[in-house]
Motif scaffolding. Structure first.
Motif, mmCIF file in Angstrom:
data_model
loop_
_atom_site.group_PDB
_atom_site.id
_atom_site.type_symbol
_atom_site.label_atom_id
_atom_site.label_comp_id
_atom_site.label_asym_id
_atom_site.label_seq_id
_atom_site.Cartn_x
_atom_site.Cartn_y
_atom_site.Cartn_z
ATOM 1 N N GLU A 284 0.655 -1.037 0.179
ATOM 2 C CA GLU A 284 0.239 0.128 -0.058
ATOM 3 C C GLU A 284 0.951 1.304 0.136
ATOM 4 N N ARG A 285 1.867 1.306 -0.895
ATOM 5 C CA ARG A 285 2.797 2.250 -0.865
ATOM 6 C C ARG A 285 3.156 2.655 -2.425
ATOM 7 N N MET A 286 3.496 3.894 -2.695
ATOM 8 C CA MET A 286 3.881 4.048 -4.075
ATOM 9 C C MET A 286 4.972 3.071 -4.499
ATOM 10 N N ALA A 287 5.916 2.787 -3.688
ATOM 11 C CA ALA A 287 7.092 1.740 -4.097
ATOM 12 C C ALA A 287 6.769 0.401 -4.568
ATOM 13 N N GLN A 288 5.682 -0.071 -3.754
ATOM 14 C CA GLN A 288 4.986 -1.486 -4.038
ATOM 15 C C GLN A 288 6.089 -2.697 -3.382
ATOM 16 N N GLN A 289 7.223 -2.545 -3.619
ATOM 17 C CA GLN A 289 7.972 -3.795 -3.492
ATOM 18 C C GLN A 289 9.385 -3.391 -2.676
ATOM 19 N N PRO A 290 9.828 -4.047 -1.708
ATOM 20 C CA PRO A 290 11.059 -3.793 -0.932
ATOM 21 C C PRO A 290 12.340 -3.677 -1.928
ATOM 22 N N SER A 291 12.391 -4.440 -2.850
ATOM 23 C CA SER A 291 13.394 -4.343 -3.994
ATOM 24 C C SER A 291 13.443 -3.114 -4.688
ATOM 25 N N LYS A 292 12.255 -2.681 -5.015
ATOM 26 C CA LYS A 292 12.333 -1.161 -5.531
ATOM 27 C C LYS A 292 12.896 0.007 -4.494
ATOM 28 N N VAL A 293 12.306 -0.328 -3.356
ATOM 29 C CA VAL A 293 12.968 0.803 -2.140
ATOM 30 C C VAL A 293 14.423 0.576 -2.137
ATOM 31 N N LEU A 294 14.847 -0.678 -2.117
ATOM 32 C CA LEU A 294 16.306 -0.978 -2.034
ATOM 33 C C LEU A 294 17.108 -0.392 -3.343
ATOM 34 N N THR A 295 16.579 -0.536 -4.601
ATOM 35 C CA THR A 295 17.145 0.111 -5.813
ATOM 36 C C THR A 295 17.097 1.504 -5.683
ATOM 37 N N PHE A 296 15.954 1.991 -5.223
ATOM 38 C CA PHE A 296 16.039 3.554 -5.002
ATOM 39 C C PHE A 296 17.093 3.972 -4.131
ATOM 40 N N LEU A 297 17.263 3.461 -2.845
ATOM 41 C CA LEU A 297 18.036 3.825 -1.914
ATOM 42 C C LEU A 297 19.530 3.776 -2.316
ATOM 43 N N ASN A 298 19.518 2.516 -2.975
ATOM 44 C CA ASN A 298 21.196 2.231 -3.495
ATOM 45 C C ASN A 298 21.626 3.066 -4.626
ATOM 46 N N ASP A 299 20.465 3.279 -5.563
ATOM 47 C CA ASP A 299 20.808 4.254 -6.568
ATOM 48 C C ASP A 299 21.483 5.818 -6.028
ATOM 49 N N LEU A 300 20.747 6.332 -5.140
ATOM 50 C CA LEU A 300 20.860 7.666 -4.381
ATOM 51 C C LEU A 300 22.142 7.616 -3.798
#
Length: 676
Positions: A284-300
């Motif tokens: 229930e978040r825009m990110a949808q999946q932990p993998s997407k969050v981790l990709t976002f954090l690691n890209d930054l």
């Protein structure tokens, strides 16, 4: 019957704080819980076939009395708590958890919801109703409606235990914060400290009939000390004290609480057929999946780390040149960072504070809200308050239509938790053709006035006020039918957009000239200072970004895997911080035991939201800048598509309607000085 169970006979239905006694709460909660259960039973026993109105809408409007009491009690438990309120909270939390489970795990109620959900095409629902139906169905499923009886029983036990543990976690931090004082009797130990900070410390000492100066872990006391005090040993002492909150061998230690919370959250997710707590939350978040969050954090992280390392080397070299320091420690970065900022930009908080009198900043944010959204704020004295320092405002439009009640609570005191937050005592919603307007509050811990000076804010406190006011606008301008979709009831990685975008006005000449005036002379802030503020906006941004990303990775570490085998909080933390750590580790300190955001503040698996929302806010503010920061057309689109819509549609749908496109991360990276 308690005053809390009656319709309030007050202006705009505001909470009658002065009439509420501590002993009212338990009977009021008990009565309201019973009423809510009766309302739910009536929905279940309705002989008519299930429809959207008699089932979905009826559920949403049930328990309104209980919601109101809960808003009042738990807001006071954060802003004005006592030992009595702590005990009441411990007694009430499992009762509320049980009621929630009685509702969410009721098979007959879920069956009615499922009938409406399966036949939704025949009900001609509008967008908001469709969203509410889908949310209602998913809420029940996510709370165990599809489980068998044994698993439902287990879920109830987990939820009851979590309710107690998270409360205890927060109470321990408050107790630790209140327990520490740095008591100084030698004036030379005050070297480097601003006059206002010294005066406030003297006031704290006098209040305890002591001669000297007292510094505490409350932010307005702690932050100036670690930023300005020349005495490195004392900076070290108070920094370590702050970092070991609830991480000491005493009754307030939170390590066991954390391990239990993480494990119970994981067990709960598994019970509901999710891989981890993060998988459950992020659905229930825009990110949808932990993998997407981790990709976002690691890209930054990949983009920010080179800049952070350059900044750290520059700061280390500066400290060595200035004082022969061979190694920067945790208690040195704020101090030398401030000195370096002064050298590079000839700018420090003490130079700026005279231009940021709290009263002027508050009026400034009101003027900006007027220019953007046609809102007017009138301070009134006929609304009851929970503390004499709270200020109350009536909010209206240009045509005098009533919009909201706004409470502002600015200063630290015993019984008030640290930090700053926005909350509500009553949400906006429509019922029986009546638009019920919201009662919104912001709670802060700003520098107090002293005997010789009004409250003068640091620039960080100015941006904090704008940030919380952005949240407040999201609540005040709500324009929805159902309370569960109103105001800030949005995905948590979207909720920071309205708050973070407001901070941008703090850096704009056109906005600063409205309120940044010298408290003694009335002189507007000089243009050269504005230029320096803007130039310094991205100072040490790489290190700041790395710190935030570290917190996000720690959050995902606790929640995006099976935590069962974690047995040492400190060593686990160190493994999570490995990629973002610049400073030497401090053995006596750990962040998790006082990381309120993720263990009792609603941000579990969601701390990344701050950076996620920064991408949105940088992109959105770039749109304002293209057209002018007070452009009515852009502000109108932001109000119509973001601020007023709450959670009635998917956030990306709302954002694209406002902006015309998806957000780009480049706007954030440019603003932070991390790319050209």
């Amino acid at each position: 019957m308690s005053v809390l169970n009656k319709k309030f006979d007050t202006a705009h239905d505001t909470a009658p704080f002065s009439q509420i006694k501590d002993e009212d709460y338990i009977p009021a909660f008990d009565t309201a819980i019973e009423k809510t259960a009766t309302e739910i039973t009536a929905i279940i026993n309705n002989p008519e076939p299930p429809t959207f109105i008699n089932t979905i809408a009826a559920i949403v409007y049930s328990g309104m009395e209980l919601d109101r009491i809960s808003h009042i009690f738990f807001n006071l438990h954060s802003a004005e708590t006592t030992d009595k309120l702590d005990k009441i909270a411990q007694e009430v939390a499992p009762k509320l958890s049980k009621l929630n489970n009685d509702i969410m795990l009721n098979p007959q109620l879920f069956e009615r919801i499922k009938v409406v959900y399966d036949q939704k095409d025949k009900f001609s629902l509008n967008t908001e109703q469709q969203t509410l139906l889908q949310k209602s169905y998913r809420d029940f499923v996510r709370n165990g409606a599809l489980l068998d009886d044994d698993k439902k029983k287990t879920l109830r036990q987990i939820d009851a235990e979590l309710a107690i543990l998270t409360l205890k976690f927060g109470e321990n931090i408050l107790a630790e914060t209140n327990a520490y004082q740095l008591y100084i009797t030698d004036k030379k130990d005050l070297s480097g400290l601003p006059e206002g900070s010294i005066e406030a410390a003297r006031g704290l000492a006098e209040a305890q009939d002591k001669i000297g100066w007292i510094f505490t872990l409350d932010y307005p006391s702690y932050i100036p000390f670690v930023t300005y005090a020349d005495n490195q040993a004392l900076r070290r002492e108070i920094t370590i004290a702050a970092g070991r909150k609830a991480f000491q061998h005493n009754e307030y230690n939170n390590e066991e609480n954390i391990l239990k919370i993480a494990q119970l959250r994981f067990q709960r997710a598994q019970l509901l057929d999710y891989d981890t707590h993060a998988h459950f939350v992020l659905e229930e978040r825009m990110a949808q999946q932990p993998s997407k969050v981790l990709t976002f954090l690691n890209d930054l992280l990949n983009k920010a780390k080179p800049a952070a390392e350059r900044e750290f080397q520059e700061l280390s070299a500066f400290a060595k040149e200035m004082h022969g320091l061979t190694r920067l420690e945790k208690w040195d970065t704020a101090y030398y960072g401030e000195k370096l900022k002064q050298k590079k930009y000839n700018l420090d908080d003490e130079l700026l504070k005279p231009y940021f009198q709290l009263e002027n900043v508050l009026q400034g944010v009101f003027i900006i809200a007027q220019r953007l959204y046609d809102l007017n704020f009138h301070e009134v004295n006929y609304i009851d308050k929970y503390h004499e320092e709270v200020r109350t405002f009536e909010v209206t439009t240009n045509d005098n239509s009533f919009i909201a009640i706004f409470y502002a609570d600015f200063f630290p005191r015993k019984g008030k938790r640290n930090g700053a937050w926005m909350t509500s005592f009553k949400p906006q919603y429509r019922k029986n053709n009546q638009d019920e307007r919201p009662h919104i509050s912001i709670v802060c811990n700003f520098t107090r006035p002293t005997t010789t000076k009004p409250s003068l804010l640091t620039f960080s406190e100015v941006t904090t006020l704008f940030h919380e006011f952005g949240h407040a606008l999201h609540g005040m301008l709500a324009d929805t039918t159902y309370p569960s979709l109103s105001g800030t009831s949005v995905y948590w990685d979207f909720v920071e957009l309205p708050s973070q975008i407001m901070e941008n006005w703090c850096y704009e000449k056109e906005a600063l000239e409205l309120f940044a005036k010298h408290y003694q002379t009335g002189e507007a802030i000089p243009m050269e200072l504005i230029d320096r503020i803007r130039a310094s906006a991205s100072f040490m941004e790489g290190m700041a970004t790395l710190r935030q990303l570290g917190f996000g990775l720690l959050d995902m570490g606790w929640h995006a895997q099976d935590p069962t085998n974690i047995d040492n909080v400190k060593s686990f933390e160190n493994s999570c911080f490995a990629s973002t750590q610049l400073l030497p580790d401090v053995g006596e300190n750990a962040i998790s035991p006082s990381f309120s955001h993720i263990f009792n503040g609603g941000y579990s698996s969601g701390y990344y939201s701050y950076k996620w929302a920064e991408v949105l806010d940088a992109d959105a503010f770039a749109y304002f800048q293209e057209n002018g920061i007070f452009d009515k057309a852009v502000a109108g689109k932001f109000k119509t598509n973001i601020l007023s819509k709450g959670g009635i549609e998917h956030p990306m749908t709302l954002y694209k309607r406002f902006r015309g496109k998806e957000p780009s991360v480049d706007a954030l990276l440019k603003r932070a000085g991390l790319i050209e």
